[in-house]
Design a protein around this motif. Sequence first.
Motif, mmCIF file in Angstrom:
data_model
loop_
_atom_site.group_PDB
_atom_site.id
_atom_site.type_symbol
_atom_site.label_atom_id
_atom_site.label_comp_id
_atom_site.label_asym_id
_atom_site.label_seq_id
_atom_site.Cartn_x
_atom_site.Cartn_y
_atom_site.Cartn_z
ATOM 1 N N GLY A 1 0.918 -1.080 0.450
ATOM 2 C CA GLY A 1 -0.263 0.073 0.072
ATOM 3 C C GLY A 1 0.638 1.444 0.123
ATOM 4 N N MET A 2 2.275 1.362 0.281
ATOM 5 C CA MET A 2 3.129 1.987 0.647
ATOM 6 C C MET A 2 3.529 2.706 -0.639
ATOM 7 S SD MET A 2 4.743 2.221 4.540
ATOM 8 C CE MET A 2 4.916 1.060 4.624
ATOM 9 N N ILE A 3 3.538 1.566 -1.080
ATOM 10 C CA ILE A 3 4.761 1.555 -2.676
ATOM 11 C C ILE A 3 3.376 2.700 -3.553
ATOM 12 C CG2 ILE A 3 5.882 0.844 -4.162
ATOM 13 C CD1 ILE A 3 6.951 -0.717 -2.135
ATOM 14 N N MET A 4 2.209 1.689 -3.655
ATOM 15 C CA MET A 4 1.011 2.012 -4.313
ATOM 16 C C MET A 4 1.645 4.152 -4.945
ATOM 17 S SD MET A 4 0.108 1.044 -6.347
ATOM 18 C CE MET A 4 -0.853 1.867 -7.212
ATOM 19 N N ALA A 5 1.675 4.264 -3.197
ATOM 20 C CA ALA A 5 1.608 6.010 -3.106
ATOM 21 C C ALA A 5 2.202 6.553 -4.012
ATOM 22 C CB ALA A 5 2.094 6.427 -1.546
ATOM 23 N N ALA A 6 3.408 5.675 -4.658
ATOM 24 C CA ALA A 6 4.485 6.873 -5.956
ATOM 25 C C ALA A 6 3.459 6.915 -7.028
ATOM 26 C CB ALA A 6 5.467 5.799 -6.294
ATOM 27 N N PHE B 1 6.469 -0.857 -7.043
ATOM 28 C CA PHE B 1 6.737 0.200 -7.705
ATOM 29 C C PHE B 1 6.724 0.012 -9.388
ATOM 30 C CE2 PHE B 1 10.269 1.224 -4.771
ATOM 31 C CZ PHE B 1 9.419 2.466 -4.322
ATOM 32 N N ALA B 2 6.293 -1.780 -9.939
ATOM 33 C CA ALA B 2 6.331 -1.295 -11.369
ATOM 34 C C ALA B 2 4.518 -1.543 -12.057
ATOM 35 C CB ALA B 2 6.841 -2.518 -12.198
ATOM 36 N N ALA B 3 3.685 -1.941 -10.499
ATOM 37 C CA ALA B 3 2.583 -1.624 -10.146
ATOM 38 C C ALA B 3 2.257 -0.097 -10.222
ATOM 39 C CB ALA B 3 1.977 -2.551 -9.493
ATOM 40 N N ALA B 4 2.776 0.549 -9.590
ATOM 41 C CA ALA B 4 2.368 1.845 -9.579
ATOM 42 C C ALA B 4 2.487 3.000 -10.664
ATOM 43 C CB ALA B 4 2.916 3.229 -8.616
ATOM 44 N N LEU B 5 3.346 2.340 -11.527
ATOM 45 C CA LEU B 5 3.814 2.532 -12.795
ATOM 46 C C LEU B 5 2.479 2.312 -13.804
ATOM 47 C CD1 LEU B 5 5.552 4.733 -14.847
ATOM 48 C CD2 LEU B 5 7.015 2.324 -15.612
ATOM 49 N N SER B 6 1.757 0.977 -13.921
ATOM 50 C CA SER B 6 0.764 0.808 -15.152
ATOM 51 C C SER B 6 -0.044 1.783 -14.411
ATOM 52 C CB SER B 6 1.015 -0.534 -15.105
ATOM 53 O OG SER B 6 0.431 -0.879 -15.847
ATOM 54 N N PHE B 7 -0.614 1.363 -13.087
ATOM 55 C CA PHE B 7 -1.680 2.319 -12.183
ATOM 56 C C PHE B 7 -1.617 3.424 -12.981
ATOM 57 C CE2 PHE B 7 -4.281 4.453 -9.520
ATOM 58 C CZ PHE B 7 -5.212 4.068 -9.257
ATOM 59 N N ALA B 8 -0.615 4.107 -13.014
ATOM 60 C CA ALA B 8 -0.302 5.887 -13.216
ATOM 61 C C ALA B 8 -0.672 5.923 -14.565
ATOM 62 C CB ALA B 8 0.684 6.133 -12.608
ATOM 63 N N SER B 9 -0.203 5.217 -15.673
ATOM 64 C CA SER B 9 -0.162 5.294 -16.614
ATOM 65 C C SER B 9 -1.943 5.026 -17.453
ATOM 66 C CB SER B 9 0.447 4.210 -17.336
ATOM 67 O OG SER B 9 1.954 4.489 -17.814
ATOM 68 N N TYR B 10 -2.542 4.135 -16.685
ATOM 69 C CA TYR B 10 -3.922 3.849 -16.929
ATOM 70 C C TYR B 10 -4.959 4.770 -15.917
ATOM 71 C CZ TYR B 10 -8.633 1.874 -15.873
ATOM 72 O OH TYR B 10 -10.212 2.222 -15.605
ATOM 73 N N SER B 11 -4.603 5.987 -15.418
ATOM 74 C CA SER B 11 -5.215 6.520 -14.868
ATOM 75 C C SER B 11 -5.023 7.840 -15.771
ATOM 76 C CB SER B 11 -5.129 7.391 -13.658
ATOM 77 O OG SER B 11 -4.969 6.111 -12.519
ATOM 78 N N ALA B 12 -3.638 8.258 -16.350
ATOM 79 C CA ALA B 12 -4.130 9.101 -17.605
ATOM 80 C C ALA B 12 -4.356 8.828 -18.632
ATOM 81 C CB ALA B 12 -2.541 9.492 -17.618
ATOM 82 N N LEU B 13 -4.280 7.376 -18.597
ATOM 83 C CA LEU B 13 -5.294 6.942 -20.251
ATOM 84 C C LEU B 13 -7.107 7.524 -20.331
ATOM 85 C CD1 LEU B 13 -4.083 3.787 -21.105
ATOM 86 C CD2 LEU B 13 -3.897 6.213 -22.680
ATOM 87 N N LEU B 14 -7.558 7.319 -18.854
ATOM 88 C CA LEU B 14 -8.714 7.562 -18.911
ATOM 89 C C LEU B 14 -9.321 8.883 -18.898
ATOM 90 C CD1 LEU B 14 -9.869 6.447 -15.183
ATOM 91 C CD2 LEU B 14 -9.496 5.345 -17.090
ATOM 92 N N LYS B 15 -8.652 10.584 -18.941
ATOM 93 C CA LYS B 15 -8.844 10.991 -18.915
ATOM 94 C C LYS B 15 -9.372 11.805 -20.732
ATOM 95 C CE LYS B 15 -5.208 14.312 -19.125
ATOM 96 N NZ LYS B 15 -4.517 15.571 -17.861
ATOM 97 N N ARG B 16 -8.863 10.918 -21.664
ATOM 98 C CA ARG B 16 -8.518 10.591 -22.937
ATOM 99 C C ARG B 16 -9.563 10.068 -23.665
ATOM 100 N NH1 ARG B 16 -4.300 13.412 -25.044
ATOM 101 N NH2 ARG B 16 -2.575 14.356 -23.132
ATOM 102 N N ARG B 17 -10.163 9.078 -22.740
ATOM 103 C CA ARG B 17 -11.490 8.552 -23.590
ATOM 104 C C ARG B 17 -11.976 8.961 -24.277
ATOM 105 N NH1 ARG B 17 -16.614 8.183 -23.326
ATOM 106 N NH2 ARG B 17 -16.783 10.302 -21.703
ATOM 107 N N PRO B 18 -12.428 8.136 -26.213
ATOM 108 C CA PRO B 18 -13.399 8.650 -27.087
ATOM 109 C C PRO B 18 -14.723 8.714 -26.124
ATOM 110 C CG PRO B 18 -11.924 7.357 -27.388
ATOM 111 C CD PRO B 18 -11.938 6.779 -25.830
ATOM 112 N N GLU B 19 -14.721 10.478 -26.743
ATOM 113 C CA GLU B 19 -16.280 11.144 -26.035
ATOM 114 C C GLU B 19 -17.271 10.188 -26.579
ATOM 115 O OE1 GLU B 19 -17.637 15.416 -26.393
ATOM 116 O OE2 GLU B 19 -15.084 15.567 -26.272
#
Length: 309
Positions: free
Chosen positions: A120-125, A177-195
């Motif tokens: 949980g702590m590392i996911m805070a990255a 740490f690799a999981a945190a990078l993957s989740f952040a990438s997913y979250s960044a993609l969300l706001k570019r969802r096609p309307e």
Amino acid sequence: MTLTTARHPTASVAATRRPAPARGAGLGLLLALLATVVWSGSFVATRDLADSVPPVQAVFWRWIIALLAVAPFAARPFWRQRALLRRHLGFTALASLFGVALYNTLVHQAGLTTSATNMGMIMAASPVIMAVYARLGGERLGARRLLGMAVAVLGVLLLVGRGSLTIDLAAGDLWMFAAALSFASYSALLKRRPEGIDGLAFLFTTFVLGALMLAPVYAVSLAAQGGFPATPGTVGPLLYVGVFSSAVAFFCWNKAISLIGAARAGVVYYLQPVCVALLSYALLGEELGLAGGACMALILGGVALSSAR
């Protein structure tokens, strides 16, 4: 990428680039907090499964359960928008890779060699990475949010280092740490969802694609490692991560990002180490201590500073 439908264009991608109305911002923060609390419990469940269920098998069944939970609500909008979803299949597949298949597999793999508290702590990255993505996308973060993030990061680092900035990482920590990078990438993609894509239809599609991506690896794991016993100790945690941590939490998180943006939702995500540490102490007996309490105060203070309007 948001969870709005075509009938609500005002919550489109552009909405993530300007301050949300007070009511929408409050709802967004509440949904982000709900997702964060539910995901905190999933780290405890994942750590509990690590000794009895192979990681890939746990992740595969997690998404099968999530599909069954979402299907009654998502089947109709999914069928209605099948042509639109097919047109944007590449984008949805990329979101499925980062948010469904890769992220959760890395989390379950990490559970083999590190504690739930560390997970949980590392996911805070991940909020730091979300903020970097947001800044690269042209979003202004503001001095107060940056200061709050710095305070929260300091609290997380001290919590990981048990009161010191000297951090000794295990193999599972690196997986996280690799999981945190993957989740952040997913979250960044969300706001570019096609309307125009319905939120439930999108969620259901990512679950389907993620399960299909995992199926070949699941078959290999089943052949090499065998299955796992279906007992209350394995089925219970799988139901939790499948229904709540996958279906409910992902819906809340995606909606939160549509209302307040990935960077601001990421600030709320800093509360996850606090929730995980408390749950780990209560359910798994993992020690917290006074130093941990002081670090949690830093994290909470940083989140409050960054989230205040």
